[in-house]
Design a protein around this motif. Sequence first.
Motif, PDB file in Angstrom:
ATOM      1  N   UNK A   1      17.045 -21.916 -40.559  1.00  0.00           N
ATOM      2  CA  UNK A   1      16.824 -23.322 -40.854  1.00  0.00           C
ATOM      3  C   UNK A   1      15.518 -23.548 -41.602  1.00  0.00           C
ATOM      4  N   UNK A   2      14.665 -22.519 -41.704  1.00  0.00           N
ATOM      5  CA  UNK A   2      13.326 -22.695 -42.254  1.00  0.00           C
ATOM      6  C   UNK A   2      13.309 -23.263 -43.661  1.00  0.00           C
ATOM      7  N   UNK A   3      14.116 -22.683 -44.537  1.00  0.00           N
ATOM      8  CA  UNK A   3      14.095 -23.151 -45.918  1.00  0.00           C
ATOM      9  C   UNK A   3      14.665 -24.565 -46.026  1.00  0.00           C
ATOM     10  N   UNK A   4      15.775 -24.809 -45.320  1.00  0.00           N
ATOM     11  CA  UNK A   4      16.336 -26.155 -45.347  1.00  0.00           C
ATOM     12  C   UNK A   4      15.365 -27.177 -44.799  1.00  0.00           C
ATOM     13  N   UNK A   5      14.614 -26.782 -43.791  1.00  0.00           N
ATOM     14  CA  UNK A   5      13.593 -27.654 -43.200  1.00  0.00           C
ATOM     15  C   UNK A   5      12.524 -27.989 -44.237  1.00  0.00           C
ATOM     16  N   UNK A   6      12.055 -26.977 -44.948  1.00  0.00           N
ATOM     17  CA  UNK A   6      11.046 -27.194 -45.988  1.00  0.00           C
ATOM     18  C   UNK A   6      11.583 -28.129 -47.066  1.00  0.00           C
ATOM     19  N   UNK A   7      12.821 -27.891 -47.506  1.00  0.00           N
ATOM     20  CA  UNK A   7      13.406 -28.728 -48.555  1.00  0.00           C
ATOM     21  C   UNK A   7      13.513 -30.178 -48.100  1.00  0.00           C
TER      22      UNK A   7
END
Length: 1022
Positions: free
Chosen positions: A139-145
């Motif tokens: 989920x890290x990248x989606x969270x950043x986006x």
Amino acid sequence: MPREKTRTTVMLDGMTSAPVSSRFVGRGDALSALAAALRRSDQGVPQKVLISGEAGVGKTRLVEEFAETARIQGAWVAVGECIEIEAGGLPLQAFTTLLRSLLSRSTEEVAPFLEGFEEELSGILPEWGRSSLITDPGEGQGRLFALMGQLLERLAAERTVIVVLEDLHWADASTRSMLTYLFRTLRQGRLLLVATYRSDDLHRRHPLRPFLAESDRLRSVVRIDVPRFTRDEVREQVREIISADPEPSEIDRIFARSDGNAFFVEELVRAFDVNSRADLSDSLRGLLLARILSLPENVQKVVGTVAEGGAHVEYDLLRRVSPLPEYDLIEALRVAVDAQILWPTRDGDGYRFRHSLVREAADQELLPGERARLNRLYAEAVSADPSLVPAEERTARLATYWYVARDAKNALVVTLEAAVEARRRYAYAEQSQLLERAMELREIVPPDALPTRDHPGHPDYPDQLDLMADAAVSTRLSGDRQRALSIAKQGTSTAEARADTQRAAWFWIQRSELVQELGMGTGRQELDQAHELVRRSPPSVFHAEVLVAVAAWGARHEPGPESLADAQHAVEFARQAKAEHTELHARVIRAWLTASAGGFDESIEDLYRVRRTAQELDSVSALGRVSITLPSTLEAAGRSAEAVAAGEEGIRTCRARGLTNTEAWVRCNLSQSLASLGQWEPSRRAAEEAARIANSRKARALVALRLTQIALMRGEVKESKRQLALARGLFGTDDPQPQFLITPAEVAIRIAALEGRLADARAEFARIVSVGFPAGTEQYALPLLCAMADVEAKARGASGPDADPERESVLATIRRQSALVRPLAPVWHAYHLLLKAQVRRAEGTANAEDWAEVAGAFAGRDRPYEQALARTQWAAALLTARADRAAAAEQLTEAYRAARLLGARLLMDELLALASRSRISLDAGTADAEPDDAAAQNSAASTATPDADATASFGLTAREIEVLRLLAEGNSNRRIGEELFISPKTASVHVSHILDKLGLSSRGEAAALAHRLGLAAAEEAG
């Protein structure tokens, strides 16, 4: 406005000239299109523009001219430049640059917008520190986006913000992914996103092509192609450069050679002074090389050195690398700047090429040995004095320098460090590339030369299996699942060869998940391999994680006692290992399986406890899972209003933590519960919102399935077929989860029947029955069985009561299956009664009492469509038996009222036809109208709508208008619920929403307003 540049002069046939035109030339259509997009964004609707054109055609100059005008008008403008990773660029560096630009304003202006974002965005803004939040890597990248999108929307709430990304053809995969996300999801704010790219660089397999194809499907994206100049525009450009009118013959020569490319024109004007009547190269690259080769030898060497240093080179670093004495170096740089080959960087600390085309030409002239030597010099200089380059760029640039220098040992160490930094930025594609390079280097470096675990530069130096594991995860998260599966297979073989059972089991789990995601199988065989490897090992965190994976697979595919036991063991093992986050995941799976066995109350209570604990621990992954499972379980228990509340809470949780794909799942569940409650339009909106943000295959399939159901409910058969095909294509056939098989089959049966394809409906039914309905699938199986019974009942009505062997066979199958499907909650008991009545109707034995019982069972269950359906058949049974016509008229009128509120076109048509045949006026609810009068009244009723005009300014839905009318008549919540076939609790929620929208504080004030709007009078007149 022109860019500020170092200016010089050359001669073109004796006329003074400057390097570029001081006045912007042409591009009227492009500027108009950008201005129109800016005006639309000023209305609070984010706009996206893609600007394409060949290298040197003038894309950057166009954007600068537009941006300067916008700045004068008060807009905030931020520019980020994409730089090739090979040229020292960092993943997501363009967004880092533009964020710094936006945040460089005064603290008073920006501080209010940063609250809560500092730690969240520290991955791409290292000056904000390092995040301590616990985040699932998936989920890290989606969270950043998501957080980037929220920040931009927040900044653009009160002012116009223009975000420009240049040179998208060089963008790293993570930058492309973030821009794709922003293009799809930005929904509010005075925000304009502009991106430029070279169209002539896009070969058939260029990685930007999928992004462009995705953008073409978005109606909000505007495409602007920057063409070459016409002859008149070239003449105007040359006139501005030389500050005089050029001879027509000169223009002919320049236009013929440049073909209207603006940068080529500038270079030709400059070249004509040196080679006035000489034969010039017909290619821009050849012309640029000729200009470089015309410089003194020392200057050529400096230009080559800068070209190999990256997109820009700091002066102190260049001084360390160049063999020239400092005075000679400065003089060589001065010549290169005067010749417009190099420019000082914006911060004045180094040098960059005037145009990337010049750098490419200079770099291509270097021999392999020269490139390796220069890169070694750069690497040694930066290693000796790290302060020579910015801290955030140091590792990435060293990784490139040592690798091109062919120093495998040093390249390996720094490449691993660069991979760690890429992971911190959630740049998984770039991390994957670096790890694959590390695996390659690991094979080259002799074992005795490998850094030890206490190596100062990398204390946790991984072995080859560690590299494979990290590469498998990062490659999967980057979206390249096929490559990730290949790495996982390689890791499995290596681990098993070393008898490393735990890591072998880990790789088997990765293979299971990847096989499912790729649609290549169920993944069960791979899970069994992992389970077998750890079966005899003592309780541990990893053992618990294996059991969680096994139990989760069982919950999706084979819910039952064995899967529930696996989930219970996972909970116990996680507790023994004190693995709180793993335990929360295991409890979610256990609750899911407990509900499938009928333990709804126990399951729901534990899910609420999990949610509270996850909030206390800020366990993002657990919060994401419970946000999906809790509303789904509430819906399965028939507690749809509570499921809506839980879903809305889940959406807030996902948005706050950037769980974008999880939010799509939650919105799909919300859509289902809203549909159950009869709120079909909000249900559609929830599904469409999920469609904008879903990025996994299964999530997009579930979105399509929801839209399939909504379209069919509204009678939109063509759209329903289209969405059904999309859903089935995305679900695939190699991972047969019951929930993804049964509902599509139900929709396919209904569509086939509507199109008169009875044989196809029966074939679809036979196919899904052969698959079976496992325990816990009642909420999918009972509606399907009801649908097939309804199909057979209508077929009997159309063909008459004559015996039909096939019908008898189908009905026998339905009876057998219904005996196996247990109604585990009251709402499913109502469906069971509905199924029984439908079967009797298909047999020709149904009576009014059957349907009265069904209607009573659905009363207060928040299922208005099903109750309207039961009322319809109740009335039909009364009319067939020539019983109480007044009672039949009452049931028809109530059913029609509900169907109209729902927008259930097919049911409305059925009711209108039945009422017309029976000479019943649905408008008045009378049973003795003349046939023509009844038909006319019913026709008028079919086009009647609630008083939307009177309440449009308040934003009330059709259902809220009905509640307001009843409230104005003095009805209690209980009476409102009885009138609209909803529960008192749901009626109370509607009343609260109405008061909020109207800005009122009491029911009396709402009733008074309804009377002023004429709503109560309209109801009485009806």
